[in-house]
Design an enzyme around this catalytic site. Structure first.
Site, PDB file in Angstrom:
ATOM      1  CG  MET A 264      -1.917  -1.171   1.190  1.00  0.00           C
ATOM      2  SD  MET A 264      -3.135  -1.133   2.531  1.00  0.00           S
ATOM      3  CE  MET A 264      -4.371  -0.030   1.857  1.00  0.00           C
ATOM      4  CB  ALA A 265       1.445   3.762  -2.649  1.00  0.00           C
TER       5      ALA A 265
ATOM      6  CD  GLN B 104       2.904  -3.706  -6.277  1.00  0.00           C
ATOM      7  OE1 GLN B 104       2.705  -2.569  -5.835  1.00  0.00           O
ATOM      8  NE2 GLN B 104       1.924  -4.535  -6.542  1.00  0.00           N
TER       9      GLN B 104
ATOM     10  CB  CYS C 179      -1.337   1.026  -9.614  1.00  0.00           C
ATOM     11  SG  CYS C 179      -1.553   2.720  -9.038  1.00  0.00           S
TER      12      CYS C 179
ATOM     13  CG  ASN D 222      -6.335  -7.778  -2.653  1.00  0.00           C
ATOM     14  OD1 ASN D 222      -6.299  -6.916  -3.524  1.00  0.00           O
ATOM     15  ND2 ASN D 222      -6.372  -7.476  -1.376  1.00  0.00           N
ATOM     16  N   GLY D 223      -9.303  -8.480  -1.806  1.00  0.00           N
ATOM     17  CA  GLY D 223     -10.469  -7.617  -1.967  1.00  0.00           C
ATOM     18  C   GLY D 223     -11.504  -7.882  -0.901  1.00  0.00           C
ATOM     19  CG  ASP D 224     -14.660  -5.829  -0.469  1.00  0.00           C
ATOM     20  OD1 ASP D 224     -14.127  -4.752  -0.135  1.00  0.00           O
ATOM     21  OD2 ASP D 224     -15.551  -5.913  -1.324  1.00  0.00           O
TER      22      ASP D 224
HETATM   23  C1  FMN Z   1      -4.082   3.852  -0.106  1.00  0.00           C
HETATM   24  C2  FMN Z   1      -3.874   2.599  -0.929  1.00  0.00           C
HETATM   25  C3  FMN Z   1      -2.618   2.345  -1.454  1.00  0.00           C
HETATM   26  C4  FMN Z   1      -2.417   1.201  -2.238  1.00  0.00           C
HETATM   27  N1  FMN Z   1      -1.169   0.964  -2.761  1.00  0.00           N
HETATM   28  C5  FMN Z   1      -0.976  -0.159  -3.522  1.00  0.00           C
HETATM   29  C6  FMN Z   1       0.319  -0.469  -4.047  1.00  0.00           C
HETATM   30  O1  FMN Z   1       1.316   0.248  -3.826  1.00  0.00           O
HETATM   31  N2  FMN Z   1       0.430  -1.585  -4.808  1.00  0.00           N
HETATM   32  C7  FMN Z   1      -0.646  -2.401  -5.072  1.00  0.00           C
HETATM   33  O2  FMN Z   1      -0.494  -3.396  -5.769  1.00  0.00           O
HETATM   34  N3  FMN Z   1      -1.856  -2.142  -4.567  1.00  0.00           N
HETATM   35  C8  FMN Z   1      -2.035  -1.055  -3.792  1.00  0.00           C
HETATM   36  N4  FMN Z   1      -3.270  -0.834  -3.256  1.00  0.00           N
HETATM   37  C9  FMN Z   1      -4.350  -1.824  -3.451  1.00  0.00           C
HETATM   38  C10 FMN Z   1      -4.395  -2.844  -2.310  1.00  0.00           C
HETATM   39  O3  FMN Z   1      -3.177  -3.555  -2.218  1.00  0.00           O
HETATM   40  C11 FMN Z   1      -5.550  -3.835  -2.505  1.00  0.00           C
HETATM   41  O4  FMN Z   1      -5.361  -4.512  -3.717  1.00  0.00           O
HETATM   42  C12 FMN Z   1      -6.916  -3.154  -2.552  1.00  0.00           C
HETATM   43  O5  FMN Z   1      -7.033  -2.162  -1.551  1.00  0.00           O
HETATM   44  C13 FMN Z   1      -8.065  -4.176  -2.419  1.00  0.00           C
HETATM   45  O6  FMN Z   1      -8.062  -4.815  -1.175  1.00  0.00           O
HETATM   46  P1  FMN Z   1      -9.081  -4.372   0.009  1.00  0.00           P
HETATM   47  O7  FMN Z   1     -10.459  -4.374  -0.578  1.00  0.00           O
HETATM   48  O8  FMN Z   1      -8.891  -5.431   1.070  1.00  0.00           O
HETATM   49  O9  FMN Z   1      -8.655  -3.016   0.444  1.00  0.00           O
HETATM   50  C14 FMN Z   1      -3.493   0.303  -2.484  1.00  0.00           C
HETATM   51  C15 FMN Z   1      -4.745   0.571  -1.922  1.00  0.00           C
HETATM   52  C16 FMN Z   1      -4.955   1.702  -1.164  1.00  0.00           C
HETATM   53  C17 FMN Z   1      -6.326   1.955  -0.584  1.00  0.00           C
END
Ligand code: FMN
Length: 317
Positions: A17-18, A70, A100, A200-202
Site C-alpha cells: 500500500m503506497a 513491488q 494500480c 484479495n479484496g474486501d
Molecule cells: C491507499 C492505498 C494504497 C495502495 N497501494 C498499492 C500499491 O502500492 N500496490 C498495489 O499493488 N496495490 C495497492 N493498493 C491496493 C491494495 O493492495 C488492494 O489490492 C486493494 O485495496 C483491495 O483490497 P481491500 O479491498 O482489502 O482493500 C493500495 C490501496 C490503497 C487503498
C-alpha cells in the site's frame, strides 16, 4: 503456502500500500503474524536512476521476514534492471504491479494498464523472471473494466512466463476501490492455473478471510484496507484459518499503546516533521469508532510535536 521455494508460515499476506506500508507499519504487521509483508510500490525508473526518495522507500534493512517488494513500470528492460536492484537490496519476493488504477500511472501503460496489453505484460514478467533468482509474482485486477475481464488470461501468461504466484484483486480498474470485490474471478483464476493464487479484496474480518478461502479455493489471502488502524485483523485471520479460533478485539488501552509505539517508531525513522505528517492518517484510523473521534482527529491534525500527540493518545484511555 509456498511462493517458489519460499515457504510461508501462514497464508495471510499483507498488501502493498503506497504511502502506508512503510518500514514502521511493516514491522507491526509482522509482529501480528503476517505470513508475508509487502512494501510500497516503487517505480522501476526511479530505482534505476537511483532516486533518493525511492531508495528511502526501500529501506528494508533488518527485515529478515518474508518480504515482498513491488515494482511498477512498463518497459521489460528497465523492469528487469529494477528487479536486480531490489533483489540485491534483499527482497525475498519481487511483485509486479498490474493493478494500480491511478491516472498518472495508467497513462504510462503502467499498473493496471498492463492488463490491456497482454503481450507487453508477458514480456515484462519474462524479463523480470529471467533477471533474478528470487520468486516473482504478479498482482492484478479482475480486468480493466467489465467489458474486458481478463484476469484468467493474464494469470495464464504469468504462469507461462515463470511467475511463482499471482494475486487477484476482484475489482476492475474502472471500479478503483469502490463496489464489492468479485471473489468469483479469484475462483476462476484458481481453476485456470497451477501456481498459487492469492485472493484479495474486501477482507474486513477474519471470517471474511476464511470465507474467501472456502469460496474460491485460493492458496492465500491478502489483506489491505481492513488492516488500517486494525493490524490485529492479521493476527485474527491467521488464528481463524489455523483452527477457526476467535481472538478478542483489542480494547482501547491496547489500541492506544500500539498507536503510540507506531508513532514513536515512525518519528525515529523519519524525524518528527515527516513522521507526524505520516502518522496523522494512521492515528485517524486507530481512533475510529471512539467517542468524539472527529473532534480528536481535528486536534491530531493541528499537533506538530510527538510529545503532545503522545499525551493526547494517552488521555484517550
Ligand atoms: C491507499 C492505498 C494504497 C495502495 N497501494 C498499492 C500499491 O502500492 N500496490 C498495489 O499493488 N496495490 C495497492 N493498493 C491496493 C491494495 O493492495 C488492494 O489490492 C486493494 O485495496 C483491495 O483490497 P481491500 O479491498 O482489502 O482493500 C493500495 C490501496 C490503497 C487503498
Amino acid at each position: 503456502m509456498k511462493i517458489g521455494s519460499l515457504a510461508l508460515a501462514n497464508p495471510v499476506i499483507t498488501a502493498p500500500m503506497a504511502g502506508i506500508t512503510d518500514k514502521a507499519f511493516r514491522e507491526i504487521l509482522k509482529s501480528m503474524g503476517s505470513g508475508m509483508v509487502s512494501a510500497e510500490m516503487v517505480s522501476d525508473k526511479a530505482l534505476t536512476y537511483g532516486n533518493r526518495n525511492t531508495l528511502e522507500l526501500l529501506d528494508i534493512q533488518g527485515e529478515a521476514y518474508p518480504l515482498c517488494v513491488q515494482i511498477f513500470g512498463s518497459e521489460p528492460d528497465v523492469m528487469a534492471e529494477a528487479a536486480v536492484i531490489v533483489a540485491e537490496i534483499g527482497a525475498h519476493v519481487i511483485d509486479i504491479n498490474m493493478g494500480c488504477p491511478a491516472p498518472k500511472i495508467v497513462r504510462n501503460r503502467e499498473g493496471s494498464a498492463l492488463m490491456r496489453h497482454p503481450i507487453l505484460a508477458g514480456e515484462i514478467i519474462q524479463s523480470v523472471v529471467q533477471a533474478v533468482q528470487v520468486p516473482v509474482t504478479v498482482k492484478m485486477r479482475k480486468g480493466w473494466d467489465e467489458s474486458s475481464v481478463n484476469a484468467l488470461e493474464i494469470a495464464q501468461i504469468a504462469e507461462k512466463m515463470g511467475a511463482a504466484a499471482v494475486t487477484v484483486h476482484g475489482r476492475t480498474r474502472d471500479q478503483f476501490y469502490s463496489g464489492q470485490a468479485d471473489w468469483s474471478i479469484i475462483r476462476r483464476v484458481k481453476q485456470a492455473v497451477a501456481i498459487p493464487v492469492i485472493g484479495n479484496g474486501d477482507i474486513w474480518s477474519a471470517e471474511d478471510g476464511l470465507r474467501m478461502m472456502e469460496a474460491t479455493g485460493c492458496d492465500g489471502v491478502m489483506i489491505a484496507r481492513g488492516m488500517l488502524g486494525n493490524p490485529w485483523l492479521v493476527q485474527n485471520t491467521v488464528a481463524m484459518l489455523k483452527d477457526g479460533g476467535e481472538t478478542a478485539a483489542p480494547d482501547l488501552e491496547v489500541r492506544m499503546a500500539l498507536a503510540r509505539a507506531h508513532l514513536a517508531r515512525v518519528v525515529e525513522l523519519k524525524g518528527e516533521v515527516q513522521g507526524i505528517k505520516q502518522m496523522r492518517k494512521h492515528l485517524a484510523w486507530y481512533i475510529r469508532g471512539i467517542r468524539d473521534a472527529s473532534r480528536i482527529r481535528t486536534e491530531i491534525n493541528r499537533i506538530t510535536r510527538q510529545a503532545d500527540l503522545d499525551r493526547l493518545l494517552l488521555s484517550l484511555v
